[in-house]
Write an enzyme that holds these catalytic residues in place. Structure first.
Site, PDB file in Angstrom:
ATOM      1  N   GLY A  68       0.846  -1.193   0.000  1.00 17.35           N
ATOM      2  CA  GLY A  68       0.000   0.000   0.000  1.00 17.35           C
ATOM      3  C   GLY A  68       0.878   1.239   0.000  1.00 17.35           C
ATOM      4  O   GLY A  68       2.070   1.170   0.335  1.00 17.35           O
ATOM      5  N   GLN A 116       3.011  10.026   1.655  1.00 23.34           N
ATOM      6  CA  GLN A 116       4.309   9.355   1.734  1.00 23.34           C
ATOM      7  C   GLN A 116       5.245   9.769   0.603  1.00 23.34           C
ATOM      8  O   GLN A 116       6.451   9.538   0.687  1.00 23.34           O
ATOM      9  CB  GLN A 116       4.132   7.823   1.727  1.00 23.34           C
ATOM     10  CG  GLN A 116       3.449   7.298   2.981  1.00 23.34           C
ATOM     11  CD  GLN A 116       3.339   5.789   2.971  1.00 23.34           C
ATOM     12  OE1 GLN A 116       2.419   5.229   2.373  1.00 23.34           O
ATOM     13  NE2 GLN A 116       4.282   5.117   3.600  1.00 23.34           N
ATOM     14  N   CYS A 144       5.842  -0.147   7.630  1.00 25.23           N
ATOM     15  CA  CYS A 144       5.497   1.050   6.862  1.00 25.23           C
ATOM     16  C   CYS A 144       6.720   1.486   6.077  1.00 25.23           C
ATOM     17  O   CYS A 144       7.825   1.528   6.627  1.00 25.23           O
ATOM     18  CB  CYS A 144       5.055   2.168   7.817  1.00 25.23           C
ATOM     19  SG  CYS A 144       4.558   3.676   6.957  1.00 25.23           S
ATOM     20  N   LEU A 145       6.513   1.810   4.810  1.00 26.36           N
ATOM     21  CA  LEU A 145       7.640   2.226   3.967  1.00 26.36           C
ATOM     22  C   LEU A 145       8.270   3.526   4.468  1.00 26.36           C
ATOM     23  O   LEU A 145       9.422   3.796   4.146  1.00 26.36           O
ATOM     24  CB  LEU A 145       7.166   2.385   2.513  1.00 26.36           C
ATOM     25  CG  LEU A 145       6.711   1.072   1.837  1.00 26.36           C
ATOM     26  CD1 LEU A 145       6.060   1.372   0.495  1.00 26.36           C
ATOM     27  CD2 LEU A 145       7.882   0.102   1.681  1.00 26.36           C
ATOM     28  N   HIS A 193      -4.551   1.302   7.619  1.00 24.10           N
ATOM     29  CA  HIS A 193      -3.197   1.867   7.697  1.00 24.10           C
ATOM     30  C   HIS A 193      -3.054   3.036   6.705  1.00 24.10           C
ATOM     31  O   HIS A 193      -2.512   4.092   7.054  1.00 24.10           O
ATOM     32  CB  HIS A 193      -2.189   0.739   7.403  1.00 24.10           C
ATOM     33  CG  HIS A 193      -0.756   1.138   7.333  1.00 24.10           C
ATOM     34  ND1 HIS A 193       0.192   0.696   8.230  1.00 24.10           N
ATOM     35  CD2 HIS A 193      -0.082   1.920   6.460  1.00 24.10           C
ATOM     36  CE1 HIS A 193       1.372   1.207   7.912  1.00 24.10           C
ATOM     37  NE2 HIS A 193       1.247   1.950   6.830  1.00 24.10           N
ATOM     38  N   GLU A 194      -3.545   2.844   5.473  1.00 18.20           N
ATOM     39  CA  GLU A 194      -3.403   3.896   4.444  1.00 18.20           C
ATOM     40  C   GLU A 194      -4.290   5.107   4.755  1.00 18.20           C
ATOM     41  O   GLU A 194      -3.857   6.253   4.581  1.00 18.20           O
ATOM     42  CB  GLU A 194      -3.740   3.355   3.051  1.00 18.20           C
ATOM     43  CG  GLU A 194      -2.908   2.182   2.565  1.00 18.20           C
ATOM     44  CD  GLU A 194      -1.428   2.328   2.780  1.00 18.20           C
ATOM     45  OE1 GLU A 194      -0.923   3.469   2.830  1.00 18.20           O
ATOM     46  OE2 GLU A 194      -0.751   1.297   2.923  1.00 18.20           O
ATOM     47  N   HIS A 233      -2.768   7.326   7.244  1.00 17.54           N
ATOM     48  CA  HIS A 233      -1.737   8.226   6.685  1.00 17.54           C
ATOM     49  C   HIS A 233      -2.352   9.562   6.241  1.00 17.54           C
ATOM     50  O   HIS A 233      -1.727  10.611   6.362  1.00 17.54           O
ATOM     51  CB  HIS A 233      -1.057   7.597   5.469  1.00 17.54           C
ATOM     52  CG  HIS A 233       0.124   6.722   5.775  1.00 17.54           C
ATOM     53  ND1 HIS A 233       1.260   7.178   6.392  1.00 17.54           N
ATOM     54  CD2 HIS A 233       0.360   5.414   5.499  1.00 17.54           C
ATOM     55  CE1 HIS A 233       2.146   6.188   6.496  1.00 17.54           C
ATOM     56  NE2 HIS A 233       1.615   5.096   5.959  1.00 17.54           N
TER      57      HIS A 233
HETATM   58  O1  GNR Z   1       4.024  -2.577   2.625  1.00 19.60           O
HETATM   59  C1  GNR Z   1       3.363  -2.445   3.657  1.00 19.60           C
HETATM   60  N1  GNR Z   1       3.059  -3.549   4.399  1.00 19.60           N
HETATM   61  C2  GNR Z   1       2.152  -3.536   5.446  1.00 19.60           C
HETATM   62  C3  GNR Z   1       2.110  -4.641   6.288  1.00 19.60           C
HETATM   63  C4  GNR Z   1       1.200  -4.702   7.323  1.00 19.60           C
HETATM   64  C5  GNR Z   1       0.334  -3.657   7.522  1.00 19.60           C
HETATM   65  C6  GNR Z   1       0.359  -2.536   6.709  1.00 19.60           C
HETATM   66  C7  GNR Z   1       1.263  -2.479   5.666  1.00 19.60           C
HETATM   67  S1  GNR Z   1       1.285  -1.093   4.616  1.00 19.60           S
HETATM   68  C8  GNR Z   1       2.944  -1.098   4.111  1.00 19.60           C
HETATM   69  C9  GNR Z   1       3.198  -0.023   3.058  1.00 19.60           C
HETATM   70  C10 GNR Z   1       2.954   1.341   3.642  1.00 19.60           C
HETATM   71  O2  GNR Z   1       3.713   1.911   4.385  1.00 19.60           O
HETATM   72  N2  GNR Z   1       1.816   1.909   3.363  1.00 19.60           N
HETATM   73  O3  GNR Z   1       1.510   3.108   3.888  1.00 19.60           O
HETATM   74 NI    NI Z   2       2.591   3.200   5.781  1.00 17.03          NI
END
Ligand code: GNR
Ligand code: NI
Length: 172
Positions: A46, A51, A94-95, A136-137, A140
């Site tokens: 995601g 980001q 999270c990236l 999660h997204e 953000h």
């Molecule tokens: O790549 C991602 N893996 C992930 C694993 C578990 C829960 C959420 C994520 S999202 C993350 C990519 C990211 O930072 N998206 O904002």
């Molecule tokens: Ni993230």
């Protein structure tokens, strides 16, 4: 299409609330394509527009595993319209917080309303990894990171680790 740089904590843009997208035009469609390319290259499942420093409410997701065909989702102005009472714990990453992981509890199922790349209103129901990733997204877009659900002590430990890692990367 173009690869964009992914912002890393403690970039202040990761803590800001994003603006709704007013019109779904070619610029927004190009942004979503760049986001997908950047997400696949990372690789991640995601990516949210802030980001890459774009303070607009847009996200992309693909939770298909490597063996399946890609299932890209592009969402504009996504909103959680309902969530289950049942919760589940996933180890999240999270990236923007490279190489750090923590167990985070969230509702198992969610309903999400959004605009697709043609500006058409859509709704999906999700569970499992997709439900976790959607939450999660969307977090953000409101300046919320998974570390915000941890104690201040754990959050600071993760921040220090990321800053140390970034320094060694820069001098390498
Ligand atoms: O790549 C991602 N893996 C992930 C694993 C578990 C829960 C959420 C994520 S999202 C993350 C990519 C990211 O930072 N998206 O904002
Ligand atoms: Ni993230």
């Amino acid at each position: 299409m173009a690869l964009r740089d992914i912002l890393i904590i403690p970039d202040p843009r990761l803590k800001q609330e994003c603006e709704p997208v007013a019109v779904v035009d070619d610029g927004v469609r190009a942004l979503l394509d760049d986001m997908l390319e950047t997400m696949y290259a990372a690789p991640g499942i995601g990516l949210a527009a802030p980001q890459i420093g774009v303070m607009q409410r847009a996200i992309v997701i693909d939770v298909a595993d490597d063996k399946e065909k890609p299932q890209p989702l592009k969402m504009i102005n996504p909103e959680i319209i309902w969530e289950s009472e049942d919760v589940a714990t996933y180890q999240e990453g999270c990236l923007s917080i490279p190489d750090q992981y923590a167990d985070i509890e969230r509702p198992v199922e969610v309903g999400v309303r959004y605009l697709d790349e043609n500006g058409k209103e859509q709704e999906i129901e999700a569970d499992g990894l997709l439900a976790t990733c959607l939450q999660h997204e969307i977090d953000h877009l409101d300046g919320i990171l998974f570390t915000d659900y941890l104690s201040a002590l754990k959050r600071n430990m993760i921040l220090k680790k990321v800053q140390k890692l970034q320094k060694t990367k820069q001098s390498a």
